[in-house]
Design a protein around this motif. Structure first.
Motif, mmCIF file in Angstrom:
data_model
loop_
_atom_site.group_PDB
_atom_site.id
_atom_site.type_symbol
_atom_site.label_atom_id
_atom_site.label_comp_id
_atom_site.label_asym_id
_atom_site.label_seq_id
_atom_site.Cartn_x
_atom_site.Cartn_y
_atom_site.Cartn_z
ATOM 1 N N LYS B 65 0.817 -1.221 0.000
ATOM 2 C CA LYS B 65 0.000 0.000 0.000
ATOM 3 C C LYS B 65 0.848 1.267 0.000
ATOM 4 O O LYS B 65 0.399 2.301 -0.478
ATOM 5 C CB LYS B 65 -0.977 0.000 1.174
ATOM 6 C CG LYS B 65 -0.359 0.244 2.526
ATOM 7 C CD LYS B 65 -1.441 0.411 3.585
ATOM 8 C CE LYS B 65 -0.813 0.444 4.961
ATOM 9 N NZ LYS B 65 -1.793 0.410 6.038
ATOM 10 N N ALA B 66 2.057 1.193 0.532
ATOM 11 C CA ALA B 66 2.914 2.381 0.539
ATOM 12 C C ALA B 66 4.184 2.058 -0.245
ATOM 13 O O ALA B 66 4.132 1.855 -1.444
ATOM 14 C CB ALA B 66 3.207 2.805 1.965
ATOM 15 N N ASP B 201 6.220 -9.213 -10.049
ATOM 16 C CA ASP B 201 5.894 -7.786 -10.100
ATOM 17 C C ASP B 201 5.769 -7.234 -8.685
ATOM 18 O O ASP B 201 4.933 -7.708 -7.904
ATOM 19 C CB ASP B 201 4.557 -7.566 -10.831
ATOM 20 C CG ASP B 201 4.704 -7.680 -12.341
ATOM 21 O OD1 ASP B 201 5.853 -7.805 -12.821
ATOM 22 O OD2 ASP B 201 3.667 -7.650 -13.035
ATOM 23 N N ILE B 202 6.570 -6.223 -8.378
ATOM 24 C CA ILE B 202 6.462 -5.569 -7.071
ATOM 25 C C ILE B 202 5.766 -4.243 -7.294
ATOM 26 O O ILE B 202 6.292 -3.355 -7.961
ATOM 27 C CB ILE B 202 7.847 -5.415 -6.433
ATOM 28 C CG1 ILE B 202 8.346 -6.814 -6.066
ATOM 29 C CG2 ILE B 202 7.777 -4.530 -5.191
ATOM 30 C CD1 ILE B 202 9.806 -6.912 -5.959
ATOM 31 N N ILE B 203 4.549 -4.146 -6.775
ATOM 32 C CA ILE B 203 3.688 -3.006 -7.095
ATOM 33 C C ILE B 203 3.485 -2.185 -5.826
ATOM 34 O O ILE B 203 2.818 -2.619 -4.884
ATOM 35 C CB ILE B 203 2.361 -3.500 -7.686
ATOM 36 C CG1 ILE B 203 2.678 -4.362 -8.934
ATOM 37 C CG2 ILE B 203 1.467 -2.320 -8.051
ATOM 38 C CD1 ILE B 203 1.523 -5.173 -9.427
ATOM 39 N N GLN B 204 4.092 -1.002 -5.810
ATOM 40 C CA GLN B 204 4.012 -0.144 -4.628
ATOM 41 C C GLN B 204 2.851 0.828 -4.780
ATOM 42 O O GLN B 204 2.280 0.980 -5.856
ATOM 43 C CB GLN B 204 5.338 0.596 -4.439
ATOM 44 C CG GLN B 204 6.531 -0.372 -4.373
ATOM 45 C CD GLN B 204 7.840 0.301 -4.029
ATOM 46 O OE1 GLN B 204 8.085 0.645 -2.887
ATOM 47 N NE2 GLN B 204 8.691 0.498 -5.013
ATOM 48 N N ASN B 205 2.492 1.503 -3.694
ATOM 49 C CA ASN B 205 1.351 2.437 -3.695
ATOM 50 C C ASN B 205 0.086 1.779 -4.214
ATOM 51 O O ASN B 205 -0.675 2.363 -4.965
ATOM 52 C CB ASN B 205 1.673 3.678 -4.534
ATOM 53 C CG ASN B 205 2.832 4.442 -3.927
ATOM 54 O OD1 ASN B 205 2.804 4.733 -2.736
ATOM 55 N ND2 ASN B 205 3.847 4.719 -4.722
ATOM 56 N N CYS B 206 -0.126 0.549 -3.835
ATOM 57 C CA CYS B 206 -1.284 -0.212 -4.298
ATOM 58 C C CYS B 206 -1.905 -0.889 -3.076
ATOM 59 O O CYS B 206 -1.454 -1.940 -2.637
ATOM 60 C CB CYS B 206 -0.833 -1.243 -5.336
ATOM 61 S SG CYS B 206 -2.177 -2.222 -5.998
ATOM 62 N N GLU B 207 -2.929 -0.237 -2.526
ATOM 63 C CA GLU B 207 -3.555 -0.759 -1.311
ATOM 64 C C GLU B 207 -4.677 -1.727 -1.667
ATOM 65 O O GLU B 207 -5.506 -1.435 -2.517
ATOM 66 C CB GLU B 207 -4.116 0.400 -0.477
ATOM 67 C CG GLU B 207 -4.796 -0.089 0.798
ATOM 68 C CD GLU B 207 -5.177 1.034 1.741
ATOM 69 O OE1 GLU B 207 -4.866 2.204 1.440
ATOM 70 O OE2 GLU B 207 -5.793 0.733 2.774
ATOM 71 N N VAL B 208 -4.694 -2.862 -0.994
ATOM 72 C CA VAL B 208 -5.797 -3.803 -1.171
ATOM 73 C C VAL B 208 -6.966 -3.326 -0.317
ATOM 74 O O VAL B 208 -6.822 -3.117 0.892
ATOM 75 C CB VAL B 208 -5.367 -5.231 -0.785
ATOM 76 C CG1 VAL B 208 -6.565 -6.168 -0.797
ATOM 77 C CG2 VAL B 208 -4.296 -5.724 -1.751
ATOM 78 N N THR B 209 -8.112 -3.121 -0.951
ATOM 79 C CA THR B 209 -9.274 -2.582 -0.237
ATOM 80 C C THR B 209 -10.402 -3.595 -0.100
ATOM 81 O O THR B 209 -11.365 -3.360 0.619
ATOM 82 C CB THR B 209 -9.821 -1.348 -0.978
ATOM 83 O OG1 THR B 209 -10.044 -1.715 -2.347
ATOM 84 C CG2 THR B 209 -8.824 -0.191 -0.943
ATOM 85 N N GLY B 210 -10.291 -4.714 -0.798
ATOM 86 C CA GLY B 210 -11.337 -5.731 -0.692
ATOM 87 C C GLY B 210 -10.946 -6.965 -1.481
ATOM 88 O O GLY B 210 -9.843 -7.028 -2.042
ATOM 89 N N PHE B 211 -11.839 -7.955 -1.488
ATOM 90 C CA PHE B 211 -11.535 -9.216 -2.167
ATOM 91 C C PHE B 211 -12.574 -9.504 -3.240
ATOM 92 O O PHE B 211 -13.738 -9.155 -3.097
ATOM 93 C CB PHE B 211 -11.498 -10.359 -1.147
ATOM 94 C CG PHE B 211 -10.353 -10.236 -0.187
ATOM 95 C CD1 PHE B 211 -9.114 -10.775 -0.484
ATOM 96 C CD2 PHE B 211 -10.506 -9.542 1.015
ATOM 97 C CE1 PHE B 211 -8.037 -10.643 0.392
ATOM 98 C CE2 PHE B 211 -9.440 -9.405 1.899
ATOM 99 C CZ PHE B 211 -8.202 -9.957 1.591
ATOM 100 N N LEU B 212 -12.107 -10.133 -4.320
ATOM 101 C CA LEU B 212 -13.026 -10.597 -5.359
ATOM 102 C C LEU B 212 -13.391 -12.043 -5.033
ATOM 103 O O LEU B 212 -12.527 -12.838 -4.683
ATOM 104 C CB LEU B 212 -12.349 -10.539 -6.730
ATOM 105 C CG LEU B 212 -11.786 -9.181 -7.161
ATOM 106 C CD1 LEU B 212 -11.106 -9.305 -8.528
ATOM 107 C CD2 LEU B 212 -12.888 -8.133 -7.203
ATOM 108 N N ARG B 213 -14.674 -12.349 -5.176
ATOM 109 C CA ARG B 213 -15.142 -13.673 -4.771
ATOM 110 C C ARG B 213 -15.813 -14.408 -5.911
ATOM 111 O O ARG B 213 -16.402 -13.802 -6.796
ATOM 112 C CB ARG B 213 -16.157 -13.539 -3.650
ATOM 113 C CG ARG B 213 -15.524 -13.153 -2.362
ATOM 114 C CD ARG B 213 -16.577 -12.826 -1.344
ATOM 115 N NE ARG B 213 -15.927 -12.383 -0.137
ATOM 116 C CZ ARG B 213 -15.430 -13.225 0.767
ATOM 117 N NH1 ARG B 213 -15.549 -14.516 0.628
ATOM 118 N NH2 ARG B 213 -14.796 -12.756 1.832
#
Ligand SMILES: Cc1cc2nc3c(=O)[nH]c(=O)nc-3n(C[C@H](O)[C@H](O)[C@H](O)COP(=O)(O)OP(=O)(O)OC[C@H]3O[C@@H](n4cnc5c(N)ncnc54)[C@H](O)[C@@H]3O)c2cc1C
Ligand SMILES: [Zn+2]
Lengths: 98, 418
Positions: B65-66, B201-213
């Motif tokens: 996320k940061a 892939d290292i992805i910064q500034n990408c916050e997980v906000t929920g899940f796909l079901r």
């Protein structure tokens, strides 16, 4: 620094208090045979990032158990009340973890 | 990824240090991955690396996320040891120690692992007996351990309080010579670079906000950079396991608490080992820059604030001076806090979850840095095979229900006492 407004003693440094954990969990009735209920009471916590109802005891003051509502993100305290008043209303169980 | 070597230093020196490659790519998310690891701390990055290295799973993303290394992996006091008592812990932390011993080579990145040794002082005959018991268990597991008497401790660390007025006189100590410290940022960067080298892939500034079901199972995540699909999702978010766990529908035996760390002004070499105070909660080592790095107790109430309170500063200072009176006038340069998961038995939870496609790695409490390589190794195995690695068999969530807790501190089921 946390400062807690004790209903008996006034505004005090939190070093005078002992933390008693989540005040929103309810102790199962004394003879409750359901292990699941006891498991949840002892271990499961919602652990909110936000307003948290929690016990504090004013150990070096009046020794009362208090229920404090505190925001766990910034320590802002929304309310303080005596635990025994609340518990008399809510449930007969004693919640002191001491 | 070009390898670091004496030759690469020479070559880059000739071109004025202008042509060094980035340590890892600035990746943007693909529509989907085989595995998404949430959390770019040491554990998440190590997991991604071992998924690729040990299991050949390279279509992997780490979502942070940061920025990577901004969490506890860069906030801890860097102590690495494997002096655990309980079956399950002993073997796991020793496996980690062995990985530390080969880490710089395995990652082609100098993590400055320094096996300077760690001693814990004993302040009564009973405590020394307890330490002897622990040392015996360690030796039976092939781990180095020594029991030192008072004179031996004094020869090693003469600056501790050996006077007649010591608050808690020193009786002896338990010593592990292979214990030590590592450069914590380098651990995050080294794993990131090595994982990136395998195509992660290292992805910064990408916050997980929920899940796909899909039905009850999890098939991806919602993020601040959009939806990303994944066959499997691993959670490694240190102090925020409850927050994300709740979004997935997990109820957990975890509380978030703050632990503080402290650094003094630089001093000449004084503390050669890691020293821990057996009479209170205080431990200290000296950094390569000369600062004394130390810590003590948790702040001790639920907190997501990522900064500490002054009461603990005073408590830690009191313990420090009781053990090491000579530092009473040394100035504190800075202190900070980190938010950690505290479990009711102070042991981690690292396991598949009841939710299809979701794997959990958390609850490391205040001792998870030393676990980083073993945690990544075993979590990668668990995600790749769907079954817990044998070394983490004791770290399942069900242990709280069945009564098989690993209460290393013997403090009972209150997270803030652990
Ligand atoms: C002050 C202090 C001292 C310590 N000292 C020691 C020590 O001496 N020895 C030791 O062994 N251990 C120590 N620890 C414990 C150790 O640091 C941790 O247990 C360990 O680092 C945790 O794992 P991690 O590195 O993956 O966590 P982190 O580095 O915190 O990684 C978790 C990451 O998840 C990210 N994240 C959170 N939520 C989301 C989201 N929704 N989406 C995307 N990303 C998210 C965070 O930003 C963070 O970068 C200490 C901890 C503290 C705080
Ligand atoms: Zn009071």
């Amino acid at each position: 620094m946390l400062r807690i407004e004790c209903p008996c003693c006034g505004l005090r440094d939190h070093d005078e208090f002992r933390y008693g954990g989540d005040a929103s969990v309810t102790r199962p009735a004394h003879h409750d045979p359901d292990p699941e209920a006891w498991y949840r009471y002892v271990y499961i916590r919602t652990n909110q990032a936000g307003l948290h109802r929690e016990f504090w005891q004013h150990v070096t003051g009046c020794r009362q158990w208090l229920v404090v509502e505190r925001d766990t993100r910034n320590h802002a305290i929304a309310s303080v009340s005596l635990a025994r008043k609340l518990s008399a209303r809510k449930s007969p169980a004693r919640k002191s973890p001491a | 990824m070009s390898r670091y070597s004496a030759f690469s230093i020479f070559r880059n020196a000739l071109s004025g240090q202008k042509n060094w490659q980035r340590a890892w790519r600035a990746a943007e998310p693909k529509p989907s991955y085989d595995v998404i690891v949430i959390g770019g701390g040491g554990h998440g990055l190590a997991t991604a690396f071992y998924l690729a290295e040990n299991h050949g799973i390279r279509n992997v993303a780490v979502l942070e996320k940061a920025y990577i290394g901004g969490g506890n992996v860069g906030r801890n006091t860097t102590v690495i040891r494997s002096n655990y008592l309980l079956d399950g812990n002993t073997q796991f932390y020793e496996f980690a120690m062995k990985l530390w011993e080969g880490m710089s080579r395995a990652l082609n990145f100098n993590v400055m692992f320094s096996q300077r040794g760690q001693l814990v002082t004993a302040h009564s005959a009973d405590q020394l007996d307890g330490f002897s018991h622990r040392a015996n268990i360690m030796r039976l597991n092939g781990i180095d351990a020594d029991i030192l008497d008072r004179d031996e401790v004094r020869r090693l660390v003469p600056y501790l309080d050996f006077s007649d007025t010591a608050r808690f006189p020193i009786h002896g100590a338990i010593f592990q010579g292979r214990a030590g410290t590592a450069r914590h940022d380098a651990v995050a960067w080294g794993y990131a670079r090595a994982a990136d080298g395998h195509g992660v892939d290292i992805i910064q500034n990408c916050e997980v906000t929920g899940f796909l079901r899909d039905g009850d199972g999890i098939v991806g995540v919602e993020t601040t950079k959009g939806r990303i699909g994944a066959a499997k999702v691993g959670l490694a978010v240190a102090g925020h396991t409850s927050v994300l766990g709740a979004k997935a529908g997990l109820e957990l035996p975890i509380e978030s608490h703050v632990l503080q760390a402290f650094v003094t002004e630089p001093l000449k070499p004084l503390v050669d080992q890691v020293v821990a105070y057996g009479a209170d909660h205080f431990y200290v080592s000296q950094s390569d820059k000369g600062g004394l790095v130390f810590g003590g107790n948790l702040d001790g109430y639920n907190s997501y604030a990522q900064r500490g309170n002054l009461g603990v500063v005073r408590e830690v200072a009191e313990a420090a001076i009781a053990l090491m009176p000579c530092i009473s006038r040394v100035r504190l340069l800075r202190h900070w806090g980190g938010v950690m998961d505290m479990t009711p038995d102070a042991s981690p939870v690292i396991c598949p979850t009841p939710i299809e496609g979701l794997y959990l790695n958390g609850g490391w409490c205040y001792g998870g840095f030393k676990a980083t390589p073993a945690s990544g190794w075993c979590f990668a195995h668990t995600i790749a095979t769907g079954k817990p690695h044998p070394l983490i068999a004791a770290y399942g969530l069900e242990r709280f229900r069945t009564g098989h807790t690993l209460d290393e501190a013997g403090a009972g089921p209150s997270a803030w006492l652990q």
